[in-house]
Structure formats: C-alpha cells, structure tokens
Design an enzyme around this catalytic site. Structure first.
Site, PDB file in Angstrom:
ATOM      1  N   ARG A  46       6.634  -5.903  10.276  1.00 38.64           N
ATOM      2  CA  ARG A  46       6.987  -4.513  10.517  1.00 38.64           C
ATOM      3  C   ARG A  46       6.932  -4.197  12.000  1.00 38.64           C
ATOM      4  NH1 ARG A  46       3.578  -0.979   6.010  1.00 38.64           N
ATOM      5  NH2 ARG A  46       4.333  -2.050   4.147  1.00 38.64           N
ATOM      6  N   SER A 151       8.102   0.203   3.945  1.00 38.10           N
ATOM      7  CA  SER A 151       7.369   0.991   2.964  1.00 38.10           C
ATOM      8  C   SER A 151       7.294   2.453   3.399  1.00 38.10           C
ATOM      9  CB  SER A 151       5.979   0.384   2.728  1.00 38.10           C
ATOM     10  OG  SER A 151       5.339   0.982   1.634  1.00 38.10           O
ATOM     11  N   ASP A 320       7.419   1.585  -4.022  1.00 38.57           N
ATOM     12  CA  ASP A 320       6.345   0.750  -4.557  1.00 38.57           C
ATOM     13  C   ASP A 320       5.030   1.513  -4.644  1.00 38.57           C
ATOM     14  OD1 ASP A 320       5.625   0.806  -1.869  1.00 38.57           O
ATOM     15  OD2 ASP A 320       5.204  -1.344  -1.734  1.00 38.57           O
ATOM     16  N   GLU A 403      -6.080   0.940  -3.879  1.00 36.70           N
ATOM     17  CA  GLU A 403      -6.509   2.301  -3.559  1.00 36.70           C
ATOM     18  C   GLU A 403      -5.423   3.095  -2.844  1.00 36.70           C
ATOM     19  OE1 GLU A 403      -6.213   0.873   0.302  1.00 36.70           O
ATOM     20  OE2 GLU A 403      -6.897  -0.161  -1.492  1.00 36.70           O
TER      21      GLU A 403
END
Length: 556
Positions: A46, A151, A320, A403
């Site tokens: 990324r 993402s 996602d 989490e």
C-alpha cells in the site's frame, strides 16, 4: 481528535484526482529508498503515488514477481483480478493486465467492467478450485487472484494484494518472496518487463470476462438465511460508503426480494460525501463512529422512536469490513463479533460440533467468555486474516474474526465460503439475527454483558522509531520484568499466539481482568497498544499507562 471529526468533508479535504493519477505514471520510485520499495504488510502493498510508494513501476514489478511465483508453485490456472473504487485502483488494474497479458496468463476480469469486492474474488478462486465440495489446493489448473485495493485507506492511497489458490491473503512466505523479487526487478530495470499496451489490451486472448457479481450473489443463500430475512420483512439500509459493494447490494435486494435500500449509491474517488475520521482524514472505516456519522444520524430515532431501517450497515471500499448500526447506534466491532459468534454456533446445526472459533489476539476477551460458555475451542492467532485460512478451508474453524471489523464464516452446510474477510455476509448476518431472534444484535450484546460482564476496550498509539519497532517485534517474555499490570498479577506474557504458536510481532500481557497487546506499526513511527479491562474505563486508562511504561522499559 480533529476538530471536524464526524463532519462532512470540505473541498479543501479532497484529493486532486488528476494529480494522484499523473503521479502514478510520472513519479519513478527510488529502489534504494527503503520507503519507496515494495513492502507487503498484513494486507498487501500500500501507499500513495504522490509519495513514490504506489506507482506504475511498483505494479509492473509486483505483477511480474507474482507471475514468476505462481510458475514456481505450479499454479497455471486462471487468475481472478478485481479492483475497488480508489482513484489508483483502475490504473494499477490496467498495468497489471498489461503484464499478465504479455505473459499469456489466463486472466478473468469483471464482465461489467466495474468494481469487485474482495470476498467476491475469494469466492471465485475457491469455486474455480472446486469449492464447495472437492476443493483442490494442489495440482494443475489451480486458480489464484489479485485484488487492487488499499481497503479503507484514504483516497490518495492505492493497494495491491495477492491471493493464492486457497483464496485468502497470501502468507508471509509468499509475500516475502514476491516483495523481494519485485524489488530486484525495480533495481534491474522494470521497463524491461514485457507488456501489452494500447487499446488492444482487453482483446488479448488470455483475458476473459467473468461475472463476479452474479456468481457471488446467487450463492449467498448457501451462507445466509435469506428466506428468514425476507419473510420477517427486515428493513435494511446498506451504505457502500462509495465502495465496490454498491452494485452488489442492489443485486442482492432484487435477487432475494429484500426490503433493502442502498443508502448512498454514489461512487466518487474523492469521496466528497464522507465524514472525516477521528484524525481529520477521509477514511472509509465502517467501524469508526466518525466515518459512519452520516449513517448513524440517519438511524437516529424520531420523536416517536421510529427509524427508517431496522438494521443499517456499512462496508469499506473493497467490502471486506462491516459496520453494524441498530436503533441503539453503531456497534463496537468486538461486540458484534461476540454476538455473531454466539448466534452462528447455536443456529448452524450442520456445522461440525468440533468447529472452533478463530479470533485475533487483540480482539475482545468477551469473545473468550462467550466461546467458553458454549464449550467451543478458541483459536487465538496473530493479527492477519491469513491465519484463519486453513481452518476455514477444512471446516475446522467455523468463524474467523478480527477486532477491526473483518470476518468470515462457513456456509450453512459447514463447507468453505470465503477465505478472505467478507463484510457483505457479516452485514447480512445482522439482519438474519434480527429476523430469527426478534432482537437486534445490540440488544443481544446487552444480554451478553449481563452474563459475562462489561468491558472497556480501546487502541492508542505511542511513538517509536524504526529501531524500537524492530526490537518490539523481537521481544521475548524474559524481556518483561514486571509482575503486575494496573494492580493485578500478570498471568501470561505472550510473544507467540496460543492458537497456532506463530510470532505475534509484539507482546501481549494478561491478567484475570485485563490485558494489553503492543505491536509496531508497519507504516508509521508508532506502536499500537490494544487494551481491555473488565473493571471499567478508569482501569483501562491505568492499563494503557502501565503498558506504555512496561514496553518502554523493555525497549530501553
């Protein structure tokens, strides 16, 4: 906390799309600069083109390295490739196709010429390899894939992930090899990598169309009780947050006859409709109350206590991750995971009675208590969804969750669905839970609190330079001399995950009532401290301060 956190972005907050895309092609990274080399974190490579971290050179080199890797592994079947809605995703997708086509790789692109959620790519890979049923992970003809996405990262960023034949995120052996080879290609001269450039690219015989949307949506009723949702008339508001799930939600509503509204169908790579996250950045984090402020406001009950939807959900840019909003507000991701786990393991009779629950070691200990009460096995792993892949493949893990609001679970018959995170099925599960139990997930969470206790959970950052972060990642239990944490005796000092004995890249310390975990950031000069206390917020603050002191001593 930024003063405008939770407010709609202003023009000055937006990226210049042309500048970001121009920099993708015009900026050439320096392979001797460690910050501009290829580096795979927990979710791929990324960075931003503006910083020389995500440019044409990177994608050419990574794609060429993936081609070499799959050849070395005997992977010669189709490669499924998808992209999200970030500005850099389409240019990077096209660059990857240019390299793949020149190498003659059988490549499957979206037949709509549009966006593809990460879970849809995972399901397509697994389907090509025989799932559900006779799933193959070895032998000729195996499929794998690439997802072009950063993402939930800000609009200026790009991302590039590789999913091998098991359909989930590549493990560190694969990503380490690919990154090392990609950096060699950058140094040797990435311009020499063969490419097919021009308007004829998509006419290349090795590039074939695949209907990702239909393939994914048509199978959803094998993993979610869609009939129950429809019959109960659950009113759903689905917000794609400008991401890849936008067309999928409309198709799901039509295919299964659901009372579902796509809250905001707009796609704009500058994300002008987003509310700012806690630090003033635009970030499509569907677990953040600031990024989800608009949907939270839409779900505020009126004077009569009514809301426009029974369940509202959000997804990040590649779908996602999930965010769940009930009339009570946005759920903490840990709370929804705990509710989802208890519901699934009591409403999936075809799942093996030996199927375990997987969680990352920085997820809430509430999950531990819920799993213990069901007499199920808990598999606690390091941060990274890749650690759940083997269990999801063979059905020995029924549910794997992080989490950070990423999770997936098995089909209703106990076979594999996706081995990457799937925010769409988690969002639909919230509606199934309401349809079947008559209670919202937030109501069920309050019942769990009555049984297992309330906890305070938070993550904070502390400064650390490159050397300190490396030392933190290499700590041993003996490096921690403390015997108590915030007034309670320490009962465990972990540097390896109890579920699979894999290194956690940091430290976790637990007591009877609290715990903290410290991990170095892969992108910033900080380390992350996750903490939780079942003694309340004040005690959590004590845990956090004690954690910083304890880690500081260990690093000195």
């Amino acid at each position: 906390m930024h003063e405008r956190a939770g407010t709609v972005a202003l023009p000055e907050d937006l990226i210049d799309i042309d500048d970001v895309i121009s920099a993708y092609y015009d900026v050439e990274p320096d392979p001797t600069n460690v910050d501009q080399r290829v580096a795979f974190g927990t979710s791929g490579h990324r960075g931003s083109s503006l910083d020389g971290k995500f440019n044409e050179a990177h994608i050419v080199a990574i794609t060429a390295a993936i081609i070499e890797y799959r050849k070395s592994q005997g992977i010669d079947g189709p490669l499924f490739i998808g992209r999200d809605t970030h500005a850099l995703s389409e240019p990077a997708w096209r660059t990857a196709l240019e390299v793949l086509a020149a190498a003659g790789v059988d490549t499957r692109i979206d037949s709509r010429g549009s966006y593809t959620p990460t879970p849809a790519v995972s399901v397509a890979i697994l389907g090509a390899n025989g799932a559900p049923g006779a799933l193959r992970t070895q032998g000729p003809g195996l499929a794998d894939g690439i997802v072009v996405t950063p993402s939930h990262n800000p609009p200026r960023d790009g991302g590039f992930k590789y999913n091998p034949p098991h359909g989930g995120p590549a493990d560190s052996d694969a990503t380490g090899w690919i990154a090392a080879r990609a950096n060699e290609i950058l140094e040797e001269g990435w311009h020499r990598v063969p490419r097919i450039i021009g308007s004829s690219l998509l006419d290349s015989p090795s590039i074939q169309e695949f209907n990702y949307l239909k393939y994914y949506v048509d199978q959803l009723d094998t993993v979610i009780d869609m009939e129950a949702i429809r019959n109960a008339g659950v009113r759903i508001g689905a917000d794609p947050l400008g991401g890849a799930s936008v067309d999928y939600w409309a198709a799901i509503a039509e295919r299964y006859g659901l009372d579902l509204t796509v809250v905001n169908p707009v796609v704009d790579p500058a994300w002008p409709f987003m509310t700012l996250d806690w630090d003033g950045k635009i970030r499509m984090d569907c677990s953040s109350p600031y990024a989800m402020a608009s949907l939270r406001e839409a779900m505020t009950p009126d004077a009569d206590g009514n809301t426009p939807y029974d369940i509202a959900t959000g997804n990040d840019a590649d779908s996602d991750r999930h965010g769940i909003v009930t009339p009570d507000g946005l759920m903490n991701p840990n709370h929804f995971l705990a509710v989802a786990i208890e519901y699934l393991f009591t409403h999936r009779p075809q799942w093996s009675d030996q199927a375990a629950v997987g969680k990352t070691l920085v997820s809430s200990a509430l999950i531990d208590r819920v799993v213990g009460a069901m007499d199920r096995t808990l598999v606690e792993v390091p941060v990274g969804f890749k650690f759940f892949v083997p269990g999801l493949l063979d059905g020995s893990v029924g549910f794997g969750g992080e989490e950070s609001a990423g999770a997936s679970f098995l089909r209703k018959d106990g076979t594999v669905w996706s081995t990457d995170k799937d925010g769409i099925i988690l969002a639909l599960l919230a509606s199934e839970i309401l349809a079947v139990t008559g209670k919202t997930p937030s109501q069920l969470h309050r019942e769990q609190v009555d049984r297992f206790g309330a906890s305070a959970y938070a993550r904070i950052d502390a400064p650390a330079n490159r050397e300190q972060k490396a030392k933190l990642a290499a700590l041993s239990p003996e490096d921690v001399s403390a015997t108590e944490l915030a007034g309670d005796p320490i009962i465990a000092k972990l540097v390896r995950a109890p579920g699979n004995d894999a290194p956690i890249g940091g430290l976790k310390v637990t007591t009877e009532f609290a715990w903290f975990a410290a991990r170095p950031s892969g992108t910033e000069d900080v380390y992350k401290i996750y903490g939780e206390s079942f003694k309340g917020g004040d005690h959590l603050a004590e845990v956090q301060e004690a954690a910083k002191a304890l880690v500081s001593d260990a690093l000195s």
